[in-house]
Design a protein around this motif. Sequence first.
Motif, short mmCIF file in Angstrom:
data_model
loop_
_atom_site.label_atom_id
_atom_site.label_comp_id
_atom_site.label_asym_id
_atom_site.label_seq_id
_atom_site.Cartn_x
_atom_site.Cartn_y
_atom_site.Cartn_z
N ASN A 83 -0.84 -4.45 4.12
CA ASN A 83 0.08 -4.00 4.18
C ASN A 83 1.35 -4.64 5.14
O ASN A 83 2.10 -4.11 5.84
N MET A 110 -1.30 -6.91 -5.06
CA MET A 110 -2.15 -6.48 -3.68
C MET A 110 -3.34 -7.35 -3.82
O MET A 110 -4.02 -7.83 -3.03
N TYR A 118 -8.28 -0.56 6.12
CA TYR A 118 -7.29 -1.33 6.66
C TYR A 118 -7.11 -0.72 8.17
O TYR A 118 -6.76 -1.67 9.02
N VAL A 156 -6.65 2.42 3.01
CA VAL A 156 -5.95 2.83 4.01
C VAL A 156 -6.60 2.91 5.16
O VAL A 156 -6.46 2.08 6.13
N LEU A 174 -7.56 5.08 -2.67
CA LEU A 174 -6.30 4.53 -2.08
C LEU A 174 -6.44 4.88 -0.65
O LEU A 174 -6.25 3.93 0.25
N ILE A 182 0.58 -1.24 -0.03
CA ILE A 182 0.07 -0.14 0.04
C ILE A 182 0.71 1.17 0.14
O ILE A 182 0.52 2.04 -0.72
#
Lengths: 415, 406
Positions: free
Chosen positions: A400, A323, A389, A386, A382, A278
């Motif tokens: 990640n 990914m 995540y 994140v 993106l 990431i």
Amino acid sequence: LGSYFCYDNPAALQTQIQRDMQVNTTKFMLLYAWYSWPNVVLCFFGGFLIDRVFGIRWGTIIFSCFVCIGQVVFALGGIFNAFWLMEFGRFIFGTGGESLAVAQNTYAVSWFKGKELNLVFGLQLSMARIGSTVNMNLMGWLYSKVEASLGSAGHTTLGVTLMIGGVTCILSLICALALAYLDQRAERILHKEQGKTGEVIKLTDVKDFSLPLWLIFIICVSYYVVVFPFIGLGKVFFMEKFKFSSQAASAINSVVYVISAPLSPVFGLLVDKTGKNIIWVLCAVATTFVSHVMLAFTLWNPWIAMCLMGVSYSLLACALWPMVAYVVPEHQLGTAYGFMQSIQNLGLAIVSIIAGVILDTRGYLFLEVFFIACVSASLVSLLSVVLLYLVNRARGGNLNYSAKQREEMKLSHTE
Amino acid sequence: MCGCGEPSWGWGLCAPSPILLLSLLLSAAPFGLLGEETRQVSLEAVPGWPGPPQNLLHIRAVGANSTLHYVWSSLGLPAVLLVATNTPHSFLSVNWSRLLSPEPDEGLMVLPKDSIQFSSALVFTRLFEFDSTNVSDVTAKLPGKPYPPYSLAEFSWNNITDSLDPATLSATFRGRPIHDLTKAFVNGSLSFRVQAFSTSGRPIQPPRLLHTADTCQLEVVLTGASPRGNCSLFGLEVATLSQGPDCPSVQEQRSIDDEYAPAVFQLDQLLWGSLPSGFVQWRPVAFSQKQRGRESALPCQVSPLHPTLAYSLPQSPIVQAYFGSQTNFCAFNLTFGASTGPGYWDQYYLSWSMLLGMGSPPVDALSPLVLGIMAVALGAPGLMLLGGGLILLLHHKQYSEYQPIN
């Protein structure tokens, strides 16, 4: 690899095509769109066709034939001054082109499985990019030579030039035949199984895709559309805005490919070693954002921006695709990759058309702003990944993980 | 603006781009001494001559404490006078019998004389035609082998009252050679369309130069004339008054903004003396079709201004009437098109526009749409980062609150 050489033929000859065929940019970009349309569908079935219907040897040969015929029809369109024929040629070319890449990968897997597969993939990508680069710099020169020998510029010159360019396609067809022969011999001698793509695609899987996967798709589409259509239209941009000569503009337009050729294997290795995909993708997207802003709003030397874009493109290519594997269960992997390639092609086709329209009506600045908005969309999705995540860290997401963590995880799975 | 001859290979050479950006972002064009937001703009054909009508067009832009006069005429030659005064009450006075006599000095005046702040003139003298076949050297001085030029002094012009439109503030001078020996202009004409504006804005068609009430626009259109070769390029010779021993110079401004003229990143500008004075502005682009798209765009080259002796140029009576016969002229050539690419030969059509004004030239700014999209494109990821940071903070708080319970 001839197909990569011919993919960007239109970009290398943009001014010549537009002048000789008397078409505007919108129509010119249709040449790229027609390449992408068949691949929207074929990405799903290319693997299937190779596995079940043709077998890899015949698959490669057949797709090579498609590429050759496509390029010849494209060139004939030039000779007969029929733009629709050129578009049709690009369509046939597209039908063969992307599936040929799949076949190539399958060969690579079947011959190098368990050995230096990453390196082979990296080198393959390098070769492809070298093909594109040589095309960018060679076609203009070839055109002027043909012009000199025919005595005048015009659609005939264009057609003949493209026809000569098509020789590389014939070369790749010959390679395909040679490969098939070698592969068959290897099978006889070593009792090796014929290669399989290993892709099992089930369209019903699409509804089970998770949110992060969809976001990755968005990143992929909105990133690729700011690189390839831009390169397709870049030459005139560098000539008009930065007063580059025709050759210098071709050179800078191909710098993204030049950079990604040697860097792809290096970055592949880097991402493999460090993990943290990431972060790498974030770096790549942010760098591209910066480079597009530089191109749009400054008169700084565009080499800086284009080199940045080249570096970030190679980084993204290495970090984004793997990914997918971390957010999809293995049995859906084929579908996910097929789908990703398919919507990437869809995005490229649509954006190529939009980009042409924008350029004709609003100019390059607006086009750049449009691309910046696309990168921004990519950045936003993106950041969403994140965030997801971070929020779900407790639930054990693994996008990640560093290489070490991943290694541990694998161990714990196998235990 | 960027005074480097080198096309930006090194970035040290063209440093001022951030400044350029800044100046572009400061959207409000700084209005000079003469510039005013609102003007009463009127356009009329000057009446008064008892004989056959003469083409004399007067554009008067009255502001709160200044007046700008543009006097267009095809008497003798197409020409324009620019006069700026510092009073709202200045007026044009025409002595027709003197103006039409062989000695037209003082036949045309702007009164009161002491209110005049600036005056100059442009004269369109000749239409060139070049044969651009077999020109391989791009750096050659001429764009091709020249054919004998058409002198615009030997053109006859239509009556402008037919095309005069007070609503759009426009009028068209349309001319063809008096002695058309080669029959080139049987179906063709050269026209000068003049338009004034009561507000600022942009035309719909490229090159979409930004205009204000201080300016007027000239559109030169050559249409239908048979070229003398298969690959004819046309050019226009323009003469202007020089204020001193040196000729004014043409500045080539590079910009980042091509929204209004796709793929044209340059604005050429001729300034008479230091600002605020008069200016001529144009984009180096001409068009070979009525539908002015990118596929019909031709490059437009301009030569440096060079001093010319007055007697070598055909005289314009209005310029002589206003300035007297003791004047120095400078001339420059505009050439439209190149030997390759679209050209006049496509549709026998060529158009080119320029903006003429007094005060400070209008400055292009990024359009609100571009600024809006950029704001969103920059703002969205920024907000995401901010929001993400907040969520992260809250998350941490929760985490630390729950920890003791565990």
